[in-house]
Design an enzyme around this catalytic site. Sequence first.
Site, PDB file in Angstrom:
ATOM      1  N   LYS A   1       0.811  -1.218   0.000  1.00 33.17           N
ATOM      2  CA  LYS A   1       0.000   0.000   0.000  1.00 33.17           C
ATOM      3  C   LYS A   1       0.850   1.276   0.000  1.00 33.17           C
ATOM      4  O   LYS A   1       0.628   2.173  -0.811  1.00 33.17           O
ATOM      5  CB  LYS A   1      -0.920  -0.018   1.222  1.00 33.17           C
ATOM      6  CG  LYS A   1      -1.659   1.270   1.475  1.00 33.17           C
ATOM      7  CD  LYS A   1      -2.584   1.134   2.661  1.00 33.17           C
ATOM      8  CE  LYS A   1      -1.851   0.889   3.978  1.00 33.17           C
ATOM      9  NZ  LYS A   1      -1.243   2.115   4.553  1.00 33.17           N
TER      10      LYS A   1
ATOM     11  N   ARG B   1      -8.763   4.978   9.507  1.00 27.65           N
ATOM     12  CA  ARG B   1      -8.720   3.592   9.967  1.00 27.65           C
ATOM     13  C   ARG B   1     -10.029   3.173  10.623  1.00 27.65           C
ATOM     14  O   ARG B   1     -10.277   2.004  10.825  1.00 27.65           O
ATOM     15  CB  ARG B   1      -7.615   3.412  11.011  1.00 27.65           C
ATOM     16  CG  ARG B   1      -6.227   3.326  10.450  1.00 27.65           C
ATOM     17  CD  ARG B   1      -5.264   2.950  11.561  1.00 27.65           C
ATOM     18  NE  ARG B   1      -3.890   3.158  11.174  1.00 27.65           N
ATOM     19  CZ  ARG B   1      -3.198   2.314  10.412  1.00 27.65           C
ATOM     20  NH1 ARG B   1      -3.759   1.198  10.003  1.00 27.65           N
ATOM     21  NH2 ARG B   1      -1.962   2.576  10.078  1.00 27.65           N
TER      22      ARG B   1
ATOM     23  N   ARG C   1      11.073 -12.031   5.055  1.00 26.01           N
ATOM     24  CA  ARG C   1      11.939 -10.853   5.144  1.00 26.01           C
ATOM     25  C   ARG C   1      13.099 -11.089   6.131  1.00 26.01           C
ATOM     26  O   ARG C   1      12.889 -11.537   7.246  1.00 26.01           O
ATOM     27  CB  ARG C   1      11.101  -9.664   5.597  1.00 26.01           C
ATOM     28  CG  ARG C   1      11.771  -8.340   5.421  1.00 26.01           C
ATOM     29  CD  ARG C   1      10.765  -7.251   5.219  1.00 26.01           C
ATOM     30  NE  ARG C   1       9.902  -7.065   6.388  1.00 26.01           N
ATOM     31  CZ  ARG C   1       8.927  -6.167   6.442  1.00 26.01           C
ATOM     32  NH1 ARG C   1       8.674  -5.405   5.400  1.00 26.01           N
ATOM     33  NH2 ARG C   1       8.192  -6.046   7.522  1.00 26.01           N
TER      34      ARG C   1
ATOM     35  N   ARG D   1      12.933  -9.935  12.063  1.00 27.12           N
ATOM     36  CA  ARG D   1      12.328  -9.158  13.150  1.00 27.12           C
ATOM     37  C   ARG D   1      11.249  -9.991  13.826  1.00 27.12           C
ATOM     38  O   ARG D   1      10.543 -10.749  13.172  1.00 27.12           O
ATOM     39  CB  ARG D   1      11.677  -7.879  12.606  1.00 27.12           C
ATOM     40  CG  ARG D   1      12.667  -6.885  12.051  1.00 27.12           C
ATOM     41  CD  ARG D   1      11.996  -5.555  11.722  1.00 27.12           C
ATOM     42  NE  ARG D   1      10.555  -5.687  11.480  1.00 27.12           N
ATOM     43  CZ  ARG D   1       9.824  -4.750  10.902  1.00 27.12           C
ATOM     44  NH1 ARG D   1      10.376  -3.638  10.486  1.00 27.12           N
ATOM     45  NH2 ARG D   1       8.530  -4.917  10.733  1.00 27.12           N
TER      46      ARG D   1
ATOM     47  N   ARG E   1      -1.582  -9.678  13.080  1.00 30.94           N
ATOM     48  CA  ARG E   1      -1.696  -8.347  12.474  1.00 30.94           C
ATOM     49  C   ARG E   1      -2.725  -8.357  11.348  1.00 30.94           C
ATOM     50  O   ARG E   1      -3.493  -7.418  11.188  1.00 30.94           O
ATOM     51  CB  ARG E   1      -0.350  -7.896  11.913  1.00 30.94           C
ATOM     52  CG  ARG E   1       0.465  -7.095  12.905  1.00 30.94           C
ATOM     53  CD  ARG E   1       1.933  -7.106  12.546  1.00 30.94           C
ATOM     54  NE  ARG E   1       2.251  -6.331  11.360  1.00 30.94           N
ATOM     55  CZ  ARG E   1       3.357  -6.504  10.629  1.00 30.94           C
ATOM     56  NH1 ARG E   1       4.218  -7.448  10.959  1.00 30.94           N
ATOM     57  NH2 ARG E   1       3.591  -5.759   9.581  1.00 30.94           N
TER      58      ARG E   1
END
Length: 218
Positions: free
Chosen positions: A16, A91, A130, A163, A174
């Site tokens: 996004k 949001r 990642r 991470r 999430r």
Amino acid sequence: MKAQAVIFLGAPGAGKGTQAREMANRLGIPHVSTGDMLREAVRAGSPLPEAVRARMAAGELVTDEVVCALVEERTRRPDCANGFILDGFPRTLAQAEFVDRMLAERGQGSPLVVNLEIDRDLILKRLTGRRTCPVCGRIYNLYFNPPRRDEVCDVDGSFLLQRADDQEAAIRQRLMAYEKETQPLKAYYRERNLLRDVDGNGSRAAISDEILRLLKDP
Ligand SMILES: [Zn+2]
């Protein structure tokens, strides 16, 4: 394109922010990212009242009121007169209604909402794959941009790190939180025929061409 506010919606990992920035460049209008603004706002010299700034710097929750005030102030500047892209805002339904009131007061009309839809599996690969080099900062992805040797930086041979919030359980959480938060927002815009779904699974260039086409002929 006529003067318009464009809102970008998309799950974490959907690209996004990247697309919003790209579209702002291509259209020559500001990319108004609440994430960037909040990071900037805690620095000295911001237009925020000192008390608010101090609370934010202390890591306290940012209230609706603060975010709305930031957006209101930023989008009132002259460079937003020909339209702007909102990234990370609204949001909540309350924030969406705030945007409507703000635009109506300025006679700017309804926003157009770009909803970037992407397969859950692809998001999981993008985020769980990642890895970052702790020495040079280079970012890899084990699926899409892997290092030549397993989990080791090409440049300096350091072991790559993941991470904590890129681990699968955290990401699933999430994503669930995002879905829950965004559902009413999507319904709100869909009902008024302001929501445009964009398939976010293709290449970055193809997606941005599709969004541009959409914005020119919504
Ligand atoms: Zn490295």
